[in-house]
Design a protein around this motif. Structure first.
Motif, PDB file in Angstrom:
ATOM      1  N   ASN A   1      75.339  42.043  -4.862  1.00 35.97           N
ATOM      2  CA  ASN A   1      75.188  41.072  -3.774  1.00 35.97           C
ATOM      3  C   ASN A   1      75.233  41.715  -2.395  1.00 35.97           C
ATOM      4  O   ASN A   1      75.279  40.997  -1.381  1.00 35.97           O
ATOM      5  N   ALA A   2      75.216  43.037  -2.327  1.00 32.55           N
ATOM      6  CA  ALA A   2      75.235  43.706  -1.023  1.00 32.55           C
ATOM      7  C   ALA A   2      74.067  43.229  -0.169  1.00 32.55           C
ATOM      8  O   ALA A   2      72.956  43.030  -0.663  1.00 32.55           O
TER       9      ALA A   2
ATOM     10  N   ARG B   1      73.931  58.527   0.639  1.00 34.18           N
ATOM     11  CA  ARG B   1      74.357  57.658  -0.472  1.00 34.18           C
ATOM     12  C   ARG B   1      75.876  57.637  -0.557  1.00 34.18           C
ATOM     13  O   ARG B   1      76.495  56.570  -0.704  1.00 34.18           O
ATOM     14  N   ASP B   2      76.495  58.801  -0.455  1.00 28.96           N
ATOM     15  CA  ASP B   2      77.951  58.871  -0.558  1.00 28.96           C
ATOM     16  C   ASP B   2      78.634  58.147   0.602  1.00 28.96           C
ATOM     17  O   ASP B   2      79.698  57.545   0.420  1.00 28.96           O
ATOM     18  N   ILE B   3      78.039  58.209   1.789  1.00 24.41           N
ATOM     19  CA  ILE B   3      78.585  57.482   2.935  1.00 24.41           C
ATOM     20  C   ILE B   3      78.568  55.979   2.661  1.00 24.41           C
ATOM     21  O   ILE B   3      79.560  55.275   2.883  1.00 24.41           O
ATOM     22  N   ALA B   4      77.450  55.467   2.164  1.00 24.34           N
ATOM     23  CA  ALA B   4      77.344  54.034   1.868  1.00 24.34           C
ATOM     24  C   ALA B   4      78.354  53.607   0.806  1.00 24.34           C
ATOM     25  O   ALA B   4      79.019  52.570   0.944  1.00 24.34           O
ATOM     26  N   LEU B   5      78.481  54.399  -0.234  1.00 27.15           N
ATOM     27  CA  LEU B   5      79.416  54.040  -1.307  1.00 27.15           C
ATOM     28  C   LEU B   5      80.868  54.108  -0.826  1.00 27.15           C
ATOM     29  O   LEU B   5      81.721  53.336  -1.284  1.00 27.15           O
TER      30      LEU B   5
ATOM     31  N   HIS C   1      64.995  51.204 -10.814  1.00 27.19           N
ATOM     32  CA  HIS C   1      64.927  52.231  -9.772  1.00 27.19           C
ATOM     33  C   HIS C   1      66.109  53.193  -9.893  1.00 27.19           C
ATOM     34  O   HIS C   1      65.945  54.418  -9.786  1.00 27.19           O
ATOM     35  N   TYR C   2      67.276  52.661 -10.123  1.00 34.02           N
ATOM     36  CA  TYR C   2      68.459  53.507 -10.258  1.00 34.02           C
ATOM     37  C   TYR C   2      68.318  54.468 -11.435  1.00 34.02           C
ATOM     38  O   TYR C   2      68.613  55.671 -11.319  1.00 34.02           O
ATOM     39  N   GLU C   3      67.840  53.949 -12.556  1.00 33.32           N
ATOM     40  CA  GLU C   3      67.654  54.802 -13.737  1.00 33.32           C
ATOM     41  C   GLU C   3      66.642  55.908 -13.461  1.00 33.32           C
ATOM     42  O   GLU C   3      66.804  57.045 -13.926  1.00 33.32           O
TER      43      GLU C   3
ATOM     44  N   GLU D   1      61.027  56.375  -0.521  1.00 33.95           N
ATOM     45  CA  GLU D   1      61.637  56.841  -1.778  1.00 33.95           C
ATOM     46  C   GLU D   1      63.145  57.009  -1.625  1.00 33.95           C
ATOM     47  O   GLU D   1      63.907  56.728  -2.554  1.00 33.95           O
ATOM     48  N   PHE D   2      63.578  57.492  -0.459  1.00 29.33           N
ATOM     49  CA  PHE D   2      65.020  57.597  -0.226  1.00 29.33           C
ATOM     50  C   PHE D   2      65.677  56.236  -0.327  1.00 29.33           C
ATOM     51  O   PHE D   2      66.774  56.095  -0.879  1.00 29.33           O
ATOM     52  N   TRP D   3      65.033  55.209   0.224  1.00 33.53           N
ATOM     53  CA  TRP D   3      65.635  53.877   0.188  1.00 33.53           C
ATOM     54  C   TRP D   3      65.746  53.361  -1.242  1.00 33.53           C
ATOM     55  O   TRP D   3      66.715  52.668  -1.582  1.00 33.53           O
ATOM     56  N   SER D   4      64.762  53.652  -2.072  1.00 32.26           N
ATOM     57  CA  SER D   4      64.865  53.299  -3.486  1.00 32.26           C
ATOM     58  C   SER D   4      66.103  53.936  -4.104  1.00 32.26           C
ATOM     59  O   SER D   4      66.879  53.285  -4.809  1.00 32.26           O
ATOM     60  N   TYR D   5      66.299  55.216  -3.813  1.00 32.98           N
ATOM     61  CA  TYR D   5      67.455  55.979  -4.317  1.00 32.98           C
ATOM     62  C   TYR D   5      68.768  55.405  -3.783  1.00 32.98           C
ATOM     63  O   TYR D   5      69.714  55.147  -4.549  1.00 32.98           O
ATOM     64  N   MET D   6      68.831  55.200  -2.487  1.00 29.10           N
ATOM     65  CA  MET D   6      70.051  54.742  -1.817  1.00 29.10           C
ATOM     66  C   MET D   6      70.399  53.303  -2.186  1.00 29.10           C
ATOM     67  O   MET D   6      71.517  52.984  -2.609  1.00 29.10           O
ATOM     68  N   ASN D   7      69.432  52.400  -2.024  1.00 28.10           N
ATOM     69  CA  ASN D   7      69.726  50.982  -2.211  1.00 28.10           C
ATOM     70  C   ASN D   7      69.985  50.619  -3.657  1.00 28.10           C
ATOM     71  O   ASN D   7      70.784  49.721  -3.947  1.00 28.10           O
ATOM     72  N   SER D   8      69.313  51.290  -4.579  1.00 33.78           N
ATOM     73  CA  SER D   8      69.593  51.002  -5.996  1.00 33.78           C
ATOM     74  C   SER D   8      71.010  51.452  -6.355  1.00 33.78           C
ATOM     75  O   SER D   8      71.686  50.776  -7.143  1.00 33.78           O
ATOM     76  N   ALA D   9      71.470  52.548  -5.767  1.00 30.88           N
ATOM     77  CA  ALA D   9      72.849  52.988  -6.011  1.00 30.88           C
ATOM     78  C   ALA D   9      73.849  51.988  -5.444  1.00 30.88           C
ATOM     79  O   ALA D   9      74.881  51.693  -6.060  1.00 30.88           O
ATOM     80  N   ILE D  10      73.539  51.446  -4.269  1.00 28.96           N
ATOM     81  CA  ILE D  10      74.407  50.435  -3.664  1.00 28.96           C
ATOM     82  C   ILE D  10      74.455  49.179  -4.523  1.00 28.96           C
ATOM     83  O   ILE D  10      75.533  48.629  -4.808  1.00 28.96           O
TER      84      ILE D  10
END
Length: 624
Positions: A347-348, A307-311, A290-292, A332-341
């Motif tokens: 282990n998040a 995403r930047d807030i979470a990171l 998903h991240y790729e 789709e946003f969650w795929s983007y956000m959570n894969s980055a996390i």
């Protein structure tokens, strides 16, 4: 040759034993690391503002000076040690990000918030004003509030607990102002074209050429009508923005989420999507794939901001997030956000508030959520059972219908949004809540969540002002009486608890620690309810039974939801279960793991029975 096995039956004891006797009869279970084995987890939700408050005044609409407030520093090593000993693995510190409050912090460079768009005096934790800082109410020195929270993160980790905080992606406060943005970070809406209702990279939706109007109601006055320079029925916002719950009115209804504004994720006003969609088959792909997929993709501005807030918070040591109203944001946003996390911390712990069962699998498999609230099915049904509005039998169908995702469905009986378990509006007494807690904690391999004060029977009787009884207010400065008795002036030793409250907390500790150490808790589920309902004499309608098992451990769970009926019966363990467990005919002494009583499992012609006497609100846990 007989197979050596472990048999357990989960129990919530309601007898008259004293707290001291309970402790001496059976040593408290210790949390044991099982290397290489999956485990249950237990989340302890604390409303951070209320946890350490020692003030017992509880004046409706009271100020901090009148009613008090808890601080980050109230989570001492002793407090955290006792929370850990309760059987907790993660703490969700609710209400940490800087949200609107009605208190003057201008000397710290913080603007005053307008009571016309703030709920309560202490403010909603879900109207976040600045995502890069924390609530100044929670700091001893508001100028050092971020440092004080960072110290709490370190203290929590030192006590071997993980840290979860809120992210509220669907909406933010109307007066969002980032005072401490990292270099290069612009506020939400800073680059918006406010002349149009929608543009993909606008952070908000607008009502062009129309001013915002404060909602009105004859039944509600901000601050209960108290004089305040900003309490004038006006709030300057031009053009008006859509409200957090999606209202497109320039003057929202008083029941709308008028203190917040809706964030735009690239969903056009007609509901169509204005961003790349995931390819077919991505529900089977891992977070790395998903991240790729998202690398190099052009995504809406708000996606990057959250995403930047979470990171940012991950970099400060936060171990996970609870996402408010996640289903109001595209998957789709969650795929983007959570894969980055997950790329930063595999282990998040990612927990989402989702209430539509039809969307559960999308948010887990496509959105890469670890866990979702199991409210609409398990929680709601347990509540109906204890209120006498339903039989427990459908719990089997609920559990079996979610067999493929059961590990991802977090169980709870109490949280900041719901009526307190012990309140008259829910179970009525803490004791009536015991069998619900046994089932909630042992029905599946999912995490269990406990809301602070639940373990000592907090009933939420206070009227905070904006928040009324049955729910502990999240909008007001209040004390939490049962919890305060456990806190005992900051000693965190339960010194002011009643005997019943001590016994209740002991029960929670025994049960939660048991789930952490039990291999079968992450094993298989099979109902034995149907066979006992059909074939067992004197099997009361308020009883519910099932088995949980793994290779090395076998569990039988029996709960009595009745608060008036004592049941005497021979619990039947059907041949199918006995065969799976490889048990030969014979008699087996079983010993309660929590309180030490014995019973006998008798197997004749491949069918097992356990003679039981189950008291009102009692449930059972035995070991061979």
């Amino acid at each position: 040759m007989k197979t050596k096995l472990l048999i357990l039956i989960a129990i919530s004891y309601t007898g008259s034993m004293t707290f001291a006797q309970n402790n001496t009869q059976t040593p408290m279970m210790k949390q044991v690391e099982v290397v290489g084995q999956p485990k249950k987890t237990v989340v302890y939700q604390v409303f951070t503002r209320l946890f350490g408050n020692k003030n017992t005044t509880n004046k409706p609409w009271g100020t901090i000076e009148e009613n008090g407030v808890g601080k980050f520093n109230d989570f001492t090593d002793k407090a955290l040690e006792e929370i850990k000993k309760l059987g907790v693995t993660h703490i969700w510190y609710t209400g940490v990000p800087h949200h609107d409050v009605i208190r003057d912090y201008t000397k710290f460079g913080i603007s005053n918030d307008d009571p016309d768009v703030v709920k309560g005096r202490a403010g909603s934790p879900y109207a976040v004003k600045d995502y890069y800082n924390v609530n100044p109410d929670l700091a001893v020195n508001p100028a050092k509030r971020l440092e004080e929270f960072e110290a709490l993160i370190s203290r929590t980790h030192k006590n071997k607990l993980k840290v979860i905080i809120d992210i509220v992606p669907n909406h933010i406060a109307r007066n969002y102002t980032g005072l401490t943005n990292p270099k290069g970070v612009k506020d939400f809406g800073a680059d918006d074209d406010t002349s149009v209702e929608y543009a993909r990279d606008n952070n908000f939706y607008y009502i062009p050429n129309t001013p915002f109007e404060v909602p009105t109601s004859p039944d509600y006055k901000p601050l209960n009508g108290e004089a305040n320079p900003l309490n004038d029925g006006k709030f300057s916002e031009f053009p008006a923005k859509w409200t957090g719950n999606g209202s497109r009115l320039a003057k929202p209804d008083i029941n709308d989420w008028y203190e917040t504004v809706k964030v735009n994720y690239g969903i056009r006003p007609d509901g169509s999507k204005d961003f790349p969609e995931l390819p077919a088959g991505f529900e089977t792909k891992d977070y790395k794939t998903h991240y790729e997929f998202w690398q190099g993709k052009d995504v809406p501005s708000s996606w990057e901001k959250f995403r930047d807030i979470a990171l940012y918070w991950l970099a400060k040591g936060v171990d996970g997030f609870r996402y408010d109203m996640a289903e109001m944001v595209p998957v789709e946003f969650w795929s983007y956000m959570n894969s980055a996390i997950k790329m930063k911390n595999p282990n998040a712990f990612l927990l989402a508030e989702v209430y539509n069962p039809k969307e559960y699998r999308n948010y887990i498999k496509l959105g890469k959520m670890d866990y979702l609230y199991d409210k609409v099915e398990t929680y709601d049904h347990l509540k109906a059972v204890i209120q006498g509005n339903a039989l427990p039998d459908p719990l089997t169908e609920i559990q079996e219908s979610m067999a493929d995702i059961e590990h991802h469905m977090l169980h709870f009986l109490d949280n900041h949004d719901e009526q307190r378990l012990a309140s008259p509006e829910f179970a009525g007494t803490p004791e009536k809540g015991k069998p619900l807690m046994v089932v909630s904690a042992t029905l599946s391999s999912s995490p269990t969540m406990v809301y602070f004060g639940q373990e000592v029977g907090e009933a939420g009787n206070e009227n905070g002002g904006f928040g009324t009884r049955s729910r502990t207010s999240i909008f007001d400065y209040v004390g939490v009486p049962s919890h305060q008795r456990w806190m005992n002036g900051g000693k965190f030793d339960g010194g002011q608890l009643t005997a019943k409250e001590k016994e209740l907390r002991d029960f929670y500790s025994r049960l939660l620690n048991f789930t952490l150490t039990s291999e079968a808790m992450v094993g298989k589920f099979q109902s034995i309810q149907e066979v006992n309902r059909k074939e067992t004499k004197d099997y009361d309608p308020g009883l519910y039974a099932y088995v949980r098992y793994s290779t090395n451990e076998k569990l039988i769970v029996v709960a009595n939801f009745s608060w008036v009926t004592t049941s005497n019966f021979d619990l039947k363990i059907p041949a199918e279960v006995i065969s799976k467990w490889n048990i030969l005919d014979g008699s087996y002494t079983v010993k309660d793991q929590l309180y030490g009583s014995n019973a006998v499992l008798t197997v004749v012609n491949g069918v097992g029975t356990v003679k039981l006497k189950v008291k009102p609100s009692e449930s059972f846990i035995f070991k061979l």
